[in-house]
Structures are given as structure tokens and as C-alpha cells.
Design an enzyme around this catalytic site. Structure first.
Site, PDB file in Angstrom:
ATOM      1  N   GLN A  97      19.504 -25.426  56.608  1.00  0.00           N
ATOM      2  CA  GLN A  97      20.486 -24.791  57.494  1.00  0.00           C
ATOM      3  C   GLN A  97      20.113 -23.317  57.678  1.00  0.00           C
ATOM      4  OE1 GLN A  97      24.778 -26.132  56.428  1.00  0.00           O
ATOM      5  NE2 GLN A  97      23.581 -26.340  54.541  1.00  0.00           N
ATOM      6  N   VAL A  99      18.093 -19.838  58.497  1.00  0.00           N
ATOM      7  CA  VAL A  99      17.311 -19.355  59.650  1.00  0.00           C
ATOM      8  C   VAL A  99      16.324 -18.276  59.198  1.00  0.00           C
ATOM      9  CG1 VAL A  99      19.178 -19.871  61.273  1.00  0.00           C
ATOM     10  CG2 VAL A  99      19.050 -17.598  60.232  1.00  0.00           C
ATOM     11  N   ASP A 100      16.226 -18.070  57.840  1.00  0.00           N
ATOM     12  CA  ASP A 100      15.469 -16.916  57.330  1.00  0.00           C
ATOM     13  C   ASP A 100      13.959 -17.143  57.236  1.00  0.00           C
ATOM     14  OD1 ASP A 100      16.853 -17.570  53.994  1.00  0.00           O
ATOM     15  OD2 ASP A 100      15.100 -18.459  54.964  1.00  0.00           O
ATOM     16  N   HIS A 115      19.419 -25.131  62.226  1.00  0.00           N
ATOM     17  CA  HIS A 115      20.148 -24.059  62.905  1.00  0.00           C
ATOM     18  C   HIS A 115      19.244 -23.006  63.512  1.00  0.00           C
ATOM     19  CE1 HIS A 115      23.675 -25.142  60.013  1.00  0.00           C
ATOM     20  NE2 HIS A 115      23.579 -25.980  61.027  1.00  0.00           N
ATOM     21  N   GLY A 183      22.360 -25.082  47.269  1.00  0.00           N
ATOM     22  CA  GLY A 183      22.832 -23.795  47.787  1.00  0.00           C
ATOM     23  C   GLY A 183      23.596 -23.871  49.084  1.00  0.00           C
ATOM     24  N   THR A 184      24.425 -24.919  49.224  1.00  0.00           N
ATOM     25  CA  THR A 184      25.256 -24.974  50.427  1.00  0.00           C
ATOM     26  C   THR A 184      26.705 -25.275  50.054  1.00  0.00           C
ATOM     27  OG1 THR A 184      25.558 -25.998  52.607  1.00  0.00           O
ATOM     28  CG2 THR A 184      24.726 -27.438  50.863  1.00  0.00           C
ATOM     29  N   ASN A 209      24.229 -25.864  42.504  1.00  0.00           N
ATOM     30  CA  ASN A 209      25.080 -24.803  43.039  1.00  0.00           C
ATOM     31  C   ASN A 209      25.853 -24.207  41.866  1.00  0.00           C
ATOM     32  OD1 ASN A 209      27.191 -23.349  44.454  1.00  0.00           O
ATOM     33  ND2 ASN A 209      26.675 -24.580  46.245  1.00  0.00           N
ATOM     34  N   GLU A 211      28.688 -23.001  41.995  1.00  0.00           N
ATOM     35  CA  GLU A 211      30.117 -23.301  42.180  1.00  0.00           C
ATOM     36  C   GLU A 211      30.327 -24.759  42.601  1.00  0.00           C
ATOM     37  OE1 GLU A 211      30.749 -18.812  43.950  1.00  0.00           O
ATOM     38  OE2 GLU A 211      31.494 -20.537  45.101  1.00  0.00           O
TER      39      GLU A 211
HETATM   40  C1  BV8 Z   1      28.317 -28.297  66.712  1.00  0.00           C
HETATM   41  C2  BV8 Z   1      22.944 -20.104  62.402  1.00  0.00           C
HETATM   42  C3  BV8 Z   1      28.945 -29.557  68.604  1.00  0.00           C
HETATM   43  C4  BV8 Z   1      23.455 -18.825  62.909  1.00  0.00           C
HETATM   44  C5  BV8 Z   1      24.837 -21.380  61.584  1.00  0.00           C
HETATM   45  C6  BV8 Z   1      36.257 -25.706  65.141  1.00  0.00           C
HETATM   46  C7  BV8 Z   1      35.846 -24.944  66.225  1.00  0.00           C
HETATM   47  C8  BV8 Z   1      34.511 -24.911  66.645  1.00  0.00           C
HETATM   48  C9  BV8 Z   1      33.557 -25.671  65.966  1.00  0.00           C
HETATM   49  C10 BV8 Z   1      33.996 -26.420  64.892  1.00  0.00           C
HETATM   50  C11 BV8 Z   1      35.316 -26.453  64.480  1.00  0.00           C
HETATM   51  N1  BV8 Z   1      35.415 -27.272  63.385  1.00  0.00           N
HETATM   52  C12 BV8 Z   1      34.189 -27.752  63.099  1.00  0.00           C
HETATM   53  C13 BV8 Z   1      33.320 -27.266  64.016  1.00  0.00           C
HETATM   54  C14 BV8 Z   1      31.891 -27.545  64.080  1.00  0.00           C
HETATM   55  C15 BV8 Z   1      31.150 -26.335  63.505  1.00  0.00           C
HETATM   56  C16 BV8 Z   1      31.469 -26.231  62.029  1.00  0.00           C
HETATM   57  O1  BV8 Z   1      30.997 -27.009  61.231  1.00  0.00           O
HETATM   58  N2  BV8 Z   1      32.282 -25.220  61.663  1.00  0.00           N
HETATM   59  C17 BV8 Z   1      32.639 -25.050  60.267  1.00  0.00           C
HETATM   60  C18 BV8 Z   1      32.697 -23.560  59.924  1.00  0.00           C
HETATM   61  C19 BV8 Z   1      33.989 -25.724  60.035  1.00  0.00           C
HETATM   62  N3  BV8 Z   1      29.754 -26.654  63.684  1.00  0.00           N
HETATM   63  C20 BV8 Z   1      29.141 -26.269  64.807  1.00  0.00           C
HETATM   64  O2  BV8 Z   1      29.680 -25.591  65.660  1.00  0.00           O
HETATM   65  C21 BV8 Z   1      27.722 -26.766  64.973  1.00  0.00           C
HETATM   66  N4  BV8 Z   1      27.584 -27.285  66.313  1.00  0.00           N
HETATM   67  O3  BV8 Z   1      29.102 -28.900  66.035  1.00  0.00           O
HETATM   68  O4  BV8 Z   1      28.103 -28.559  68.043  1.00  0.00           O
HETATM   69  C22 BV8 Z   1      28.451 -29.746  69.988  1.00  0.00           C
HETATM   70  C23 BV8 Z   1      27.782 -30.932  70.296  1.00  0.00           C
HETATM   71  C24 BV8 Z   1      27.353 -31.121  71.608  1.00  0.00           C
HETATM   72  C25 BV8 Z   1      27.566 -30.132  72.581  1.00  0.00           C
HETATM   73  C26 BV8 Z   1      28.225 -28.937  72.242  1.00  0.00           C
HETATM   74  C27 BV8 Z   1      28.664 -28.729  70.932  1.00  0.00           C
HETATM   75  C28 BV8 Z   1      26.736 -25.631  64.818  1.00  0.00           C
HETATM   76  C29 BV8 Z   1      26.784 -25.108  63.409  1.00  0.00           C
HETATM   77  C30 BV8 Z   1      25.646 -24.113  63.213  1.00  0.00           C
HETATM   78  C31 BV8 Z   1      26.221 -22.718  63.099  1.00  0.00           C
HETATM   79  N5  BV8 Z   1      25.122 -21.796  62.781  1.00  0.00           N
HETATM   80  N6  BV8 Z   1      23.821 -20.566  61.349  1.00  0.00           N
HETATM   81  C32 BV8 Z   1      23.095 -17.721  61.970  1.00  0.00           C
HETATM   82  O5  BV8 Z   1      22.607 -17.975  60.844  1.00  0.00           O
HETATM   83  O6  BV8 Z   1      23.312 -16.578  62.381  1.00  0.00           O
HETATM   84  S1  BV8 Z   1      25.760 -21.958  60.282  1.00  0.00           S
HETATM   85  C33 BV8 Z   1      25.650 -20.936  58.931  1.00  0.00           C
HETATM   86  O7  BV8 Z   1      26.417 -21.585  57.918  1.00  0.00           O
HETATM   87  C34 BV8 Z   1      24.266 -20.781  58.322  1.00  0.00           C
HETATM   88  O8  BV8 Z   1      23.287 -21.578  58.918  1.00  0.00           O
HETATM   89  C35 BV8 Z   1      24.491 -21.287  56.911  1.00  0.00           C
HETATM   90  O9  BV8 Z   1      23.361 -21.784  56.325  1.00  0.00           O
HETATM   91  C36 BV8 Z   1      25.459 -22.339  57.227  1.00  0.00           C
HETATM   92  C37 BV8 Z   1      26.138 -23.076  56.153  1.00  0.00           C
HETATM   93  O10 BV8 Z   1      26.532 -22.183  55.201  1.00  0.00           O
HETATM   94  P1  BV8 Z   1      25.788 -22.354  53.785  1.00  0.00           P
HETATM   95  O11 BV8 Z   1      24.319 -22.438  54.020  1.00  0.00           O
HETATM   96  O12 BV8 Z   1      26.417 -23.464  53.049  1.00  0.00           O
HETATM   97  O13 BV8 Z   1      26.056 -20.977  53.135  1.00  0.00           O
HETATM   98  P2  BV8 Z   1      27.445 -20.502  52.492  1.00  0.00           P
HETATM   99  O14 BV8 Z   1      27.416 -19.015  52.450  1.00  0.00           O
HETATM  100  O15 BV8 Z   1      28.587 -21.195  53.153  1.00  0.00           O
HETATM  101  O16 BV8 Z   1      27.363 -21.071  51.005  1.00  0.00           O
HETATM  102  C38 BV8 Z   1      26.367 -20.588  50.137  1.00  0.00           C
HETATM  103  C39 BV8 Z   1      26.380 -21.503  48.940  1.00  0.00           C
HETATM  104  O17 BV8 Z   1      25.356 -21.106  48.067  1.00  0.00           O
HETATM  105  C40 BV8 Z   1      27.690 -21.410  48.146  1.00  0.00           C
HETATM  106  O18 BV8 Z   1      28.135 -22.716  47.847  1.00  0.00           O
HETATM  107  C41 BV8 Z   1      27.279 -20.679  46.868  1.00  0.00           C
HETATM  108  O19 BV8 Z   1      28.008 -21.129  45.739  1.00  0.00           O
HETATM  109  C42 BV8 Z   1      25.846 -21.087  46.756  1.00  0.00           C
HETATM  110  N7  BV8 Z   1      24.996 -20.176  45.992  1.00  0.00           N
HETATM  111  C43 BV8 Z   1      25.126 -18.838  45.842  1.00  0.00           C
HETATM  112  N8  BV8 Z   1      24.109 -18.373  45.067  1.00  0.00           N
HETATM  113  C44 BV8 Z   1      23.338 -19.454  44.741  1.00  0.00           C
HETATM  114  C45 BV8 Z   1      23.893 -20.590  45.325  1.00  0.00           C
HETATM  115  N9  BV8 Z   1      23.365 -21.820  45.187  1.00  0.00           N
HETATM  116  C46 BV8 Z   1      22.242 -21.923  44.435  1.00  0.00           C
HETATM  117  N10 BV8 Z   1      21.650 -20.868  43.833  1.00  0.00           N
HETATM  118  C47 BV8 Z   1      22.160 -19.628  43.959  1.00  0.00           C
HETATM  119  N11 BV8 Z   1      21.563 -18.574  43.357  1.00  0.00           N
END
Ligand code: BV8
Ligand code: ZN
Length: 235
Positions: A97, A99-100, A115, A183-184, A209, A211
């Protein structure tokens, strides 16, 4: 941990889903962690077509800031462990997921970028799609050779993923004997749907993870700790 190590050792087909957490130990802020905030904005508020339409300069300042941080980041032990895993496994697919670009830098070959890529740009008019690694950007917002404004080469919330990429990811997750989830927070879809998909197809699902996450309740083994420490111990 021993159970997970055994499952991985015995597997021929392995698929991986990584999120921002795998890059945390490289100094890249995660999306939802405390380091994920920039000025007073949340990532979800900036990574949208509406935010870009409203204020392209602000959105580009955010990406320029992230590109600056990522340009300093080097792959960590977790990234490197996944390169070792790819070398050892006949069937291996890394689905990210992130983009880095740190998985590319680490040396993995089969990477599905759900992504997009922060090091690529797309033209808002002529459809050009090109790499650009300038840090900092000399001009914000940057422009395409055709003169029109460029946008980051990433998938924003509300935008579809690249054509066909979920089919490829499902094919990999569906054929895996072991599915590693690293890590997600497992809240972003459709990426997170790969976790139950792999499980229902018969994979052993292992989560790494520090957490608990939205996926923890359905995984076969949840290893709690940083990926940079845990992953190398699993190989
Ligand atoms: C789609 C690129 C349909 C950009 C990203 C309501 C309104 C609108 C949309 C929606 C909605 N409800 C649901 C949706 C769909 C939406 C969605 O899922 N929203 C979520 C927030 C509810 N999804 C979309 O919109 C997707 N598109 O559905 O399109 C469609 C189909 C046809 C036609 C039209 C439309 C698109 C989603 C992509 C968004 N872009 N990134 C950018 O980077 O600038 S998402 C963004 O979140 C990043 O890519 C990131 O990777 C991703 C997920 O987050 P995580 O990777 O999990 O990172 P996070 O910070 O959350 O967690 C980090 C984890 O690491 C934690 O658990 C932590 O404990 C852990 N951690 C910390 N340290 C460590 C560790 N783990 C291991 N080791 C460590 N040391
Ligand atoms: Zn153009």
C-alpha cells in the site's frame, strides 16, 4: 513465533501485504500514527481529489515534504528480510500500500503497488505519466512538459486503483500458502480485503504489528512487535 517460522519454512508460495508501518523504522511517518500529521492536516483530508482541486499548492507542499523525508530514508531490516524471502521462495508476490518506493530500493522484484508511487507524476491534461525525483521541487505545483499542472502519481481516497492490480493481488493472495500482513492498520479498502480473501482461500495468515488491528481477530498468528525486529527472526 516457532509456528509462524515453520509455516514460512514449509511454504513454496508466499504473498505479502505491507503498509506504512514497515517503513516506520526507516523514519517515514505512518498515516495514522502520531507522526502522521503535517501542520494541522490529516492525511485523509489531503490525499483526495477534492483537496487537490481546492488547493493544489497545499497538497503539493505536503507531497514535497514527504518526498523530502522519503529521499533520506533507507530500507530497514524488515525490507531487507523480504528481499531474502523472495530469493528463497519459488512463488513470491509483494503487495504494498506504500508509495515510498523502499521495497524497490531494497531490491524486491515482484512488487504490486496498489496505491501508486510518490516518485511518479501524472499530467492533469495530456495523460503523461513520468518519474520525477527532484527534492525539493523547484516549483510547486510542478508542471508537465505540455505546460499543464502535474499531480502526484498516487491513488487518492475515492479514486480507483490501477487497472487490474487487485485481480493480480487476489491471484497472489488466493494462491499463497502463507500470507504475511506487515505494518498495516487494515482499514483502507480494497487493500484490506486481501486479508480475508487469502484466509478463505486457505492461506495461513501471519500479522506483524506492534498493535492490534482491524485484521488481528481473523489472522492465524499475530506477532506483536516492530517488523524490523520480528521479520529477520522469522527467516
Ligand atoms: C476506492 C496513497 C473506489 C496516497 C492511500 C467513505 C468515503 C470515501 C471512500 C471510502 C469511504 N469508506 C471507505 C472508502 C474507501 C476508501 C477507504 O478505504 N477509506 C478508509 C479510510 C475507510 N478507499 C478508497 O478510496 C480507495 N479507492 O475505494 O475506489 C472506486 C472504484 C471505482 C471507481 C471510483 C472509485 C483508494 C484508497 C487508497 C488511498 N491512498 N495512499 C498517499 O500515500 O498519499 S491510502 C494510505 O493508507 C497509504 O497508502 C497507507 O499505506 C494506507 C493504509 O494505511 P496503512 O499502510 O495501514 O498505514 P497506517 O498509518 O494506517 O497504519 C500503520 C500501521 O503500522 C499501524 O497498524 C501501526 O501499528 C503499524 N506500525 C507502526 N510501526 C511499525 C508498525 N508495524 C510494524 N513495524 C513497525 N515498526
Ligand atoms: Zn501534460
Amino acid at each position: 513465533m516457532d509456528q509462524a517460522r515453520q509455516w514460512i519454512a514449509d511454504a513454496n508460495a508466499v504473498a505479502i501485504l505491507t503498509g506504512a508501518g514497515i517503513s516506520a523504522e526507516s523514519g517515514v511517518p505512518t498515516f495514522r500514527g502520531d507522526g502522521g500529521l503535517w501542520r494541522e492536516y490529516r492525511a485523509e483530508d489531503l490525499a483526495t481529489p477534492a483537496a487537490f482541486a481546492r488547493d493544489p499548492k497545499l497538497v503539493w507542499e505536503w507531497y514535497d515534504w514527504r518526498r523530502g523525508i522519503i529521499a533520506q530514508a533507507v530500507p530497514n531490516a524488515a525490507h531487507r528480510a523480504l528481499v531474502q524471502l523472495e530469493i528463497r521462495k519459488p512463488q513470491f508476490t509483494l503487495i504494498t500500500q506504500n508509495v515510498d518506493g523502499l521495497h524497490d530500493l531494497a531490491g524486491n522484484g515482484k512488487i504490486l503497488k496498489l496505491h501508486g508511487d510518490i516518485w511518479r507524476m501524472r499530467c492533469t491534461e495530456c495523460g503523461a505519466n513520468f518519474p520525477n525525483r527532484r527534492v525539493p521541487l523547484p516549483k510547486v505545483p510542478p508542471h508537465c512538459a505540455c505546460g499543464a499542472m502535474a499531480r502526484p502519481g498516487v491513488v487518492w481516497f475515492g479514486e480507483p486503483l490501477p487497472e487490474g492490480i487487485m485481480q493480480e493481488a487476489e491471484h497472489a493472495a488466493g494462491g499463497a500458502e502463507v500470507f504475511l500482513v506487515i505494518g498495516t492498520s487494515a482499514v483502507v479498502y480494497p487493500a484490506a480485503s486481501l486479508i480475508p480473501y487469502a484466509k478463505q482461500a486457505g492461506a495461513k495468515v501471519i500479522e506483524i504489528n506492534p498493535e492490534l488491528t482491524a485484521a488481528t481477530s481473523i489472522v492465524d498468528c499475530a506477532l506483536q512487535g516492530p517488523a524490523g525486529e520480528i521479520l529477520p527472526q522469522l527467516l
